[in-house]
Design a protein around this motif. Sequence first.
Motif, PDB file in Angstrom:
ATOM      1  N   ARG A   1      16.334   2.106   9.991  1.00 55.71           N
ATOM      2  CA  ARG A   1      15.142   1.245   9.832  1.00 55.71           C
ATOM      3  C   ARG A   1      15.474   0.007   9.017  1.00 55.71           C
ATOM      4  N   LEU A   2      16.360   0.155   8.011  1.00 52.68           N
ATOM      5  CA  LEU A   2      16.741  -0.995   7.193  1.00 52.68           C
ATOM      6  C   LEU A   2      17.681  -1.922   7.964  1.00 52.68           C
ATOM      7  N   LEU A   3      18.548  -1.331   8.774  1.00 49.47           N
ATOM      8  CA  LEU A   3      19.490  -2.167   9.528  1.00 49.47           C
ATOM      9  C   LEU A   3      18.782  -3.048  10.540  1.00 49.47           C
ATOM     10  N   ALA A   4      17.612  -2.629  10.961  1.00 49.78           N
ATOM     11  CA  ALA A   4      16.854  -3.464  11.904  1.00 49.78           C
ATOM     12  C   ALA A   4      16.508  -4.811  11.285  1.00 49.78           C
ATOM     13  N   ASN A   5      16.529  -4.877   9.949  1.00 46.62           N
ATOM     14  CA  ASN A   5      16.185  -6.134   9.262  1.00 46.62           C
ATOM     15  C   ASN A   5      17.387  -7.011   8.960  1.00 46.62           C
ATOM     16  N   VAL A   6      18.577  -6.557   9.313  1.00 49.03           N
ATOM     17  CA  VAL A   6      19.770  -7.340   8.962  1.00 49.03           C
ATOM     18  C   VAL A   6      19.699  -8.702   9.640  1.00 49.03           C
ATOM     19  N   GLY A   7      19.724  -9.757   8.820  1.00 51.59           N
ATOM     20  CA  GLY A   7      19.536 -11.105   9.362  1.00 51.59           C
ATOM     21  C   GLY A   7      20.770 -11.670  10.031  1.00 51.59           C
ATOM     22  N   SER A   8      21.943 -11.214   9.635  1.00 51.78           N
ATOM     23  CA  SER A   8      23.189 -11.746  10.179  1.00 51.78           C
ATOM     24  C   SER A   8      23.659 -10.854  11.322  1.00 51.78           C
ATOM     25  N   VAL A   9      23.753 -11.430  12.502  1.00 45.93           N
ATOM     26  CA  VAL A   9      24.147 -10.650  13.679  1.00 45.93           C
ATOM     27  C   VAL A   9      25.542 -10.047  13.498  1.00 45.93           C
TER      28      VAL A   9
ATOM     29  N   ALA B   1      15.197 -10.781   1.166  1.00 39.67           N
ATOM     30  CA  ALA B   1      16.269 -10.456   2.123  1.00 39.67           C
ATOM     31  C   ALA B   1      16.459 -11.512   3.201  1.00 39.67           C
ATOM     32  N   GLN B   2      15.395 -12.196   3.580  1.00 35.51           N
ATOM     33  CA  GLN B   2      15.525 -13.147   4.687  1.00 35.51           C
ATOM     34  C   GLN B   2      15.808 -14.574   4.218  1.00 35.51           C
ATOM     35  N   GLN B   3      15.915 -14.783   2.901  1.00 34.54           N
ATOM     36  CA  GLN B   3      16.352 -16.105   2.456  1.00 34.54           C
ATOM     37  C   GLN B   3      17.761 -16.338   2.997  1.00 34.54           C
ATOM     38  N   ALA B   4      18.039 -17.567   3.427  1.00 34.01           N
ATOM     39  CA  ALA B   4      19.325 -17.835   4.091  1.00 34.01           C
ATOM     40  C   ALA B   4      20.505 -17.413   3.224  1.00 34.01           C
TER      41      ALA B   4
ATOM     42  N   ALA C   1      24.778   1.094   0.401  1.00 33.15           N
ATOM     43  CA  ALA C   1      25.405   1.839   1.497  1.00 33.15           C
ATOM     44  C   ALA C   1      24.385   2.352   2.511  1.00 33.15           C
ATOM     45  N   ALA C   2      23.100   2.257   2.144  1.00 35.32           N
ATOM     46  CA  ALA C   2      22.057   2.628   3.102  1.00 35.32           C
ATOM     47  C   ALA C   2      21.470   1.380   3.764  1.00 35.32           C
ATOM     48  N   GLY C   3      21.924   0.207   3.297  1.00 33.31           N
ATOM     49  CA  GLY C   3      21.367  -1.049   3.826  1.00 33.31           C
ATOM     50  C   GLY C   3      20.155  -1.514   3.053  1.00 33.31           C
ATOM     51  N   ALA C   4      19.988  -1.015   1.813  1.00 35.35           N
ATOM     52  CA  ALA C   4      18.751  -1.279   1.054  1.00 35.35           C
ATOM     53  C   ALA C   4      18.540  -2.751   0.732  1.00 35.35           C
TER      54      ALA C   4
END
Lengths: 251, 261
Positions: free
Chosen positions: A129-137, A46-49, A36-39
């Motif tokens: 800060r964690l959401l900045a890493n979300v790979g899926s737009v 995290a960036q694996q497809a 729930a925090a985007g961990a």
Amino acid sequence: MSMTLYHGEPNGPSFTVLAALFEKGLQADLVRIDLAAGARHGLPCAQQAEVAMSVEGEGPVLVVDGEGMTDSVFIACYLDDVGNGAPLRPSGPYDRWETMAWCRQMIERTAPAAAFLGCKAHPPMADPRLLANVGSVDLRWRWEAIGAGVFADDMLADSRRKIAAAVEKIEAKLVGRDWLMGEFTIADLESYAWLAGMAGLVPKAYAGKVRTAAWMDRIKGRSAVGRALSLATVADPTAYWVPGPEINRWG
Amino acid sequence: MGDVALYHWEPNANSGKPMLTLMEKGVAFDSHYVDLLNFDQHRPDYLAINPQGTIPVMKHGDLVLTESTAIMEYVDEAFPGPKLMPDNPRDRWRIRWWMKFMDQWLAPSFSMIGWSVFVGPAVRSKDPEELKAAIERIPLPERRVAWRKAIYGLFGDDEMKESQRRVAVGIGMLEKALSKRTWLASDQYSLADANGFNLAYALPLSQPSLSNDALTPNIMRWLRSIYARPATKACWATGRTDMVKRVAILEQPHIGREHVP
């Protein structure tokens, strides 16, 4: 083979995978993360497809030999394949088809509705800060909509209808049987995972559904499920929601 | 013929997935062509088989199966022939992951574009009252919305732009995955490849600025390898529409940037 399971509170997809793991008598390093925090977006994989673009949204991640595996039904199928406990899918091809087709409808129609209603009632609080890493737009857009409190009325109404339809379907399926597919399967786990937290949010859908209520009690009574639920760090894990699959945008 | 019957439209998208799987396995089946463009799937005789009015449906003896990707797994398990799911459990997970990703995330965007440029214009010339009645007969509310948009050209700029964005992202993901292994999700030809071909067979024509031998060499290799399989050739030869005949682009040995219109 060593496995690490990064999981959230035992609700939604994290519930399915934790319960399947214990049903199959498997060992894994269990690492609770605050979904729930985007961990999830801070994990090494995290960036694996298959992690970044998981259709399931913020679900658990099982890491085996460095490969991050997502999507709870398919992780459960994997655990069913490698574990030694009683099978979590029927043995006949037709019954297996029915199990997978049931789960498909559950993850495509019920899960997005449940996650939408759950996040409206119990909004997750993401760490920016964690959401900045979300790979899926589009997953990031779902986070942003939740953060801004944007829940369209027509989508809320449609989601309630989908929950009611799912409960109707379960109630009908349970005539003369204890489990959805006749024997206990992944379909029971996945259906319970998304619907346990909806009883308080869409109470009308559950009114008079005695078979569904008894089925939920039977699931909670299983030792593997009890073990999964015992991992909760909050008083009510069914009130713990994170962005799930998106509501169908086309057809 | 035997006790398998498939109710399908063209070898394309959802209909093509079980068609190609049956043919790969060498399973003979009674083919029932359901003309999507004539709204056959919403007529009472078809709704008696599948009340949701979606295509395809497979009958095996007395059994009735829906959900195209779940049918693919059934066909692989229930019939002899080459195995289209590997023994390795992690490969099987990856195959399912990719099929879900394509079915639920990527294909709807391809579909929205396809319905906008092919399906909508193909039916638009019919009698307006007939079209209205056809829409009213559709059982699923979301399919009614989809058909209304296609028939009356109601796609919004934002949703078309988003579909195009997803198509571009998806092409990038496919190219990357196919640069790591011969086939999409495992080291052997699998259901994921059969599924993916249904989605992407016309890619160099439908998305010429995103997919060709210069930009996506691995996707092109993959598409040609699948099209070279006898089952694929036989399956796509059954196609009746110009949409499906676009597969012939894969017979060209090289499709470069100059192909871009």
